[in-house]
Motif scaffolding. Structure first.
Motif, PDB file in Angstrom:
ATOM      1  N   GLU A 124     -31.232  42.664  40.023  1.00  0.00           N
ATOM      2  CA  GLU A 124     -33.241  42.508  39.930  1.00  0.00           C
ATOM      3  C   GLU A 124     -32.799  41.676  37.768  1.00  0.00           C
ATOM      4  O   GLU A 124     -33.077  40.798  37.576  1.00  0.00           O
ATOM      5  CB  GLU A 124     -33.658  42.669  40.361  1.00  0.00           C
ATOM      6  N   GLU A 125     -31.921  42.759  37.567  1.00  0.00           N
ATOM      7  CA  GLU A 125     -31.783  42.847  35.739  1.00  0.00           C
ATOM      8  C   GLU A 125     -31.130  41.209  35.427  1.00  0.00           C
ATOM      9  O   GLU A 125     -31.068  41.481  34.374  1.00  0.00           O
ATOM     10  CB  GLU A 125     -31.328  44.130  35.183  1.00  0.00           C
TER      11      GLU A 125
ATOM     12  N   LEU B 207     -23.994  41.445  53.492  1.00  0.00           N
ATOM     13  CA  LEU B 207     -24.035  40.573  54.906  1.00  0.00           C
ATOM     14  C   LEU B 207     -24.956  39.792  55.366  1.00  0.00           C
ATOM     15  O   LEU B 207     -24.194  38.509  55.985  1.00  0.00           O
ATOM     16  CB  LEU B 207     -24.186  41.973  55.963  1.00  0.00           C
ATOM     17  N   ARG B 208     -25.579  40.149  54.869  1.00  0.00           N
ATOM     18  CA  ARG B 208     -27.079  38.836  55.126  1.00  0.00           C
ATOM     19  C   ARG B 208     -26.096  37.253  54.476  1.00  0.00           C
ATOM     20  O   ARG B 208     -26.448  35.383  54.825  1.00  0.00           O
ATOM     21  CB  ARG B 208     -28.323  39.098  54.533  1.00  0.00           C
ATOM     22  N   ALA B 209     -26.164  37.667  52.705  1.00  0.00           N
ATOM     23  CA  ALA B 209     -25.312  36.387  52.522  1.00  0.00           C
ATOM     24  C   ALA B 209     -24.140  35.886  53.273  1.00  0.00           C
ATOM     25  O   ALA B 209     -23.478  34.696  53.170  1.00  0.00           O
ATOM     26  CB  ALA B 209     -24.854  36.936  50.758  1.00  0.00           C
ATOM     27  N   ALA B 210     -23.908  36.711  53.728  1.00  0.00           N
ATOM     28  CA  ALA B 210     -22.293  35.793  54.651  1.00  0.00           C
ATOM     29  C   ALA B 210     -23.251  35.441  55.975  1.00  0.00           C
ATOM     30  O   ALA B 210     -22.039  35.065  56.647  1.00  0.00           O
ATOM     31  CB  ALA B 210     -21.341  37.678  54.688  1.00  0.00           C
ATOM     32  N   GLY B 211     -23.962  36.243  55.861  1.00  0.00           N
ATOM     33  CA  GLY B 211     -25.014  34.703  57.227  1.00  0.00           C
ATOM     34  C   GLY B 211     -24.772  35.595  58.503  1.00  0.00           C
ATOM     35  O   GLY B 211     -24.543  35.242  59.838  1.00  0.00           O
TER      36      GLY B 211
ATOM     37  N   ARG C  95     -27.563  35.302  44.959  1.00  0.00           N
ATOM     38  CA  ARG C  95     -28.348  36.535  45.112  1.00  0.00           C
ATOM     39  C   ARG C  95     -28.641  37.107  45.001  1.00  0.00           C
ATOM     40  O   ARG C  95     -27.939  37.942  44.107  1.00  0.00           O
ATOM     41  CB  ARG C  95     -27.567  36.651  46.658  1.00  0.00           C
ATOM     42  N   VAL C  96     -29.781  37.269  44.480  1.00  0.00           N
ATOM     43  CA  VAL C  96     -30.490  38.194  43.585  1.00  0.00           C
ATOM     44  C   VAL C  96     -31.169  39.248  44.672  1.00  0.00           C
ATOM     45  O   VAL C  96     -32.217  39.525  44.806  1.00  0.00           O
ATOM     46  CB  VAL C  96     -31.533  38.240  41.988  1.00  0.00           C
TER      47      VAL C  96
ATOM     48  N   VAL D 238     -29.360  35.146  34.958  1.00  0.00           N
ATOM     49  CA  VAL D 238     -28.275  33.939  35.049  1.00  0.00           C
ATOM     50  C   VAL D 238     -27.965  33.954  36.348  1.00  0.00           C
ATOM     51  O   VAL D 238     -26.495  33.582  36.519  1.00  0.00           O
ATOM     52  CB  VAL D 238     -27.104  35.238  33.808  1.00  0.00           C
ATOM     53  N   ALA D 239     -29.085  33.874  37.124  1.00  0.00           N
ATOM     54  CA  ALA D 239     -27.709  33.104  38.699  1.00  0.00           C
ATOM     55  C   ALA D 239     -27.953  32.299  38.585  1.00  0.00           C
ATOM     56  O   ALA D 239     -27.210  31.849  39.474  1.00  0.00           O
ATOM     57  CB  ALA D 239     -29.689  33.603  39.256  1.00  0.00           C
ATOM     58  N   ALA D 240     -28.134  31.617  37.589  1.00  0.00           N
ATOM     59  CA  ALA D 240     -27.283  29.643  37.559  1.00  0.00           C
ATOM     60  C   ALA D 240     -26.428  29.207  36.893  1.00  0.00           C
ATOM     61  O   ALA D 240     -26.233  27.981  36.253  1.00  0.00           O
ATOM     62  CB  ALA D 240     -29.328  29.121  37.019  1.00  0.00           C
TER      63      ALA D 240
END
Length: 321
Positions: free
Chosen positions: A281-282, A316-320, A296-297, A286-288
Motif C-alpha cells: 500500500e505504501e 493466489l487471488r492474483a493468480a486466479g 495489485r496493491v 507506482v502501480a502504473a
C-alpha cells in the motif's frame, strides 16, 4: 477457472521466502492443494568440513515449525557448545554461527553427500523428518555458490560478505561459477510445467531468486508455464523488508523500489516473467509503472501468521486461484 486442489510452485530463498511459504502452505492445505518450493542453493557453502545450505534449512525449519522466530533463521532453542569448541580449535568462522541442533543437519547432509547422494537426495532425506505439508526441491544438484567479485578482482563467498561484512564492501558483481552448465534438479522443470500457478516469493531478487532463474532451463520453464506467474515485492516504501537487498539491487543496476524490481522481472507478454505483481500500500503511487503486468496493491507486511496467510490469499487471488 479456479483449480479445486491447486498445485502451486514457489521460487524462494531467505527469511522472507520461508515466512511466506508457511502462510502459503497453510492456505493451500485448507483448499486441498499442494505446494512445491524450489529453493535457492546459491547461498550454499563449505565450512569446517561441512556442507551448509542456509536457504534450504531456513525453509525446512520454517515449514517444520521449529525455526527460531526471534532470529528468523536457525532452530528454536538451539545452543552453542560445539561452536565454542570450534573457536577454541581455531576452526571455521567465529562470526558465522553454527548452533548445535543446526550442526546435526549439516553433519547428516555432509555424510550423505560424501556417501554419494545427490543434493536432491539429501534435501529429500532432511525433509522426511517432519510433516512439512510441502515438497522442497533444490534449484540444482550442482555446486554454484554465489561469489562476490571485489574491486581488486578478488573473490569472496557471499556468506562472508553478507554475514561478516554486512554488505559494507561494494562489489563489482555477483557470480555463480559453473551455473552456465548446471542442470535443474530432478523434478524442478516438471513441477513448474504442471503447476496451476508459479509464485515468486518476496525474496532478494538478485541473490535469492536470481540464481534460481540463472540455472539453464528454469527461466524458460517459468516463461512458458501454463499457470499464471505472480510475484510479491520484497521492497516496501523504497526499502528492503529485511537484509541488505538494496546493496544487491544497486550493484545489479536495479532501482530499490517496488516498480523497479517489477520491471527487473518484466512482463511475460514482453519476454519477462510476470503476469501479476503485488506491491505494498505504501507503494500504490507506482502501480502504473510496471508495463503490461497486473499490479495489485495489497498489505505486504508479514507480521504474524494471520497477515502472512492473508498475503498468501491475495497472491493466489492474483493468480486466479
Amino acid at each position: 477457472m479456479t483449480a479445486a486442489s491447486p498445485h502451486v510452485v514457489l521460487l524462494a530463498g531467505g527469511v522472507g521466502g520461508s515466512t511466506f511459504a508457511v502462510g502459503l502452505r497453510d492456505e493451500l492445505a485448507a483448499r486441498g492443494g499442494r505446494l512445491t518450493v524450489i529453493c535457492n542453493t546459491g547461498d550454499d557453502l563449505w565450512l569446517s568440513g561441512l556442507r551448509l545450505q542456509p536457504d534450504v534449512d531456513s525453509m525446512l525449519y520454517a515449514l517444520a515449525g521449529v525455526k527460531d522466530d526471534a532470529k528468523g533463521w536457525g532452530r528454536a532453542g538451539d545452543s552453542q557448545r560445539v561452536s565454542g569448541e570450534l573457536r577454541e580449535w581455531g576452526v571455521g568462522w567465529e562470526w558465522f554461527e553454527l548452533a548445535d541442533l543446526d550442526l546435526g543437519a549439516h553433519i547428516s547432509r555432509t555424510s550423505w553427500l560424501r556417501e554419494g547422494a545427490s543434493v536432491s537426495d539429501a534435501v529429500a532425506r532432511l525433509q522426511a523428518r517432519w510433516p512439512l505439508g510441502a515438497t522442497l526441491l533444490p534449484m540444482t544438484d550442482t555446486e554454484v555458490d554465489t561469489q562476490i567479485v571485489l574491486p581488486d578482482g578478488g573473490l569472496m563467498h557471499f556468506q562472508e560478505w553478507w554475514t561478516r561484512h554486512r554488505a559494507r564492501i561494494e562489489p563489482v558483481r555477483f557470480e555463480n561459477s559453473g551455473i552456465d552448465t548446471a542442470l535443474p534438479a530432478p523434478g524442478v522443470v516438471d513441477a513448474i510445467a504442471q503447476a496451476d500457478a508459479v509464485l515468486i516469493a518476496p525474496s532478494n531478487p538478485i541473490v535469492s531468486i536470481g540464481p534460481i532463474l540463472t540455472v539453464p532451463g528454469i527461466r524458460e520453464a517459468v516463461r512458458v508455464a501454463r499457470g499464471p506467474v505472480v510475484g510479491v515485492s520484497p521492497i516496501i516504501g523504497g526499502a528492503p523488508v529485511r537484509g541488505m537487498a538494496d546493496v544487491c539491487l544497486r550493484v545489479a543496476g536495479v532501482p530499490c523500489t517496488a516498480d523497479g524490481v517489477g520491471r527487473h522481472y518484466g512482463a511475460r507478454t514482453d519476454g519477462g516473467l510476470l503476469d501479476a505483481w503485488l506491491i505494498a500500500e505504501e507503494d500504490a503511487a507506482v502501480a502504473a509503472s510496471v508495463p503490461d503486468v497486473d499490479v495489485r496493491v495489497e498489505p505486504l507486511w508479514m507480521r504474524g501468521p494471520d497477515l502472512t496467510r492473508a498475503l498468501a490469499v491475495a497472491t493466489l487471488r492474483a493468480a486466479g486461484l
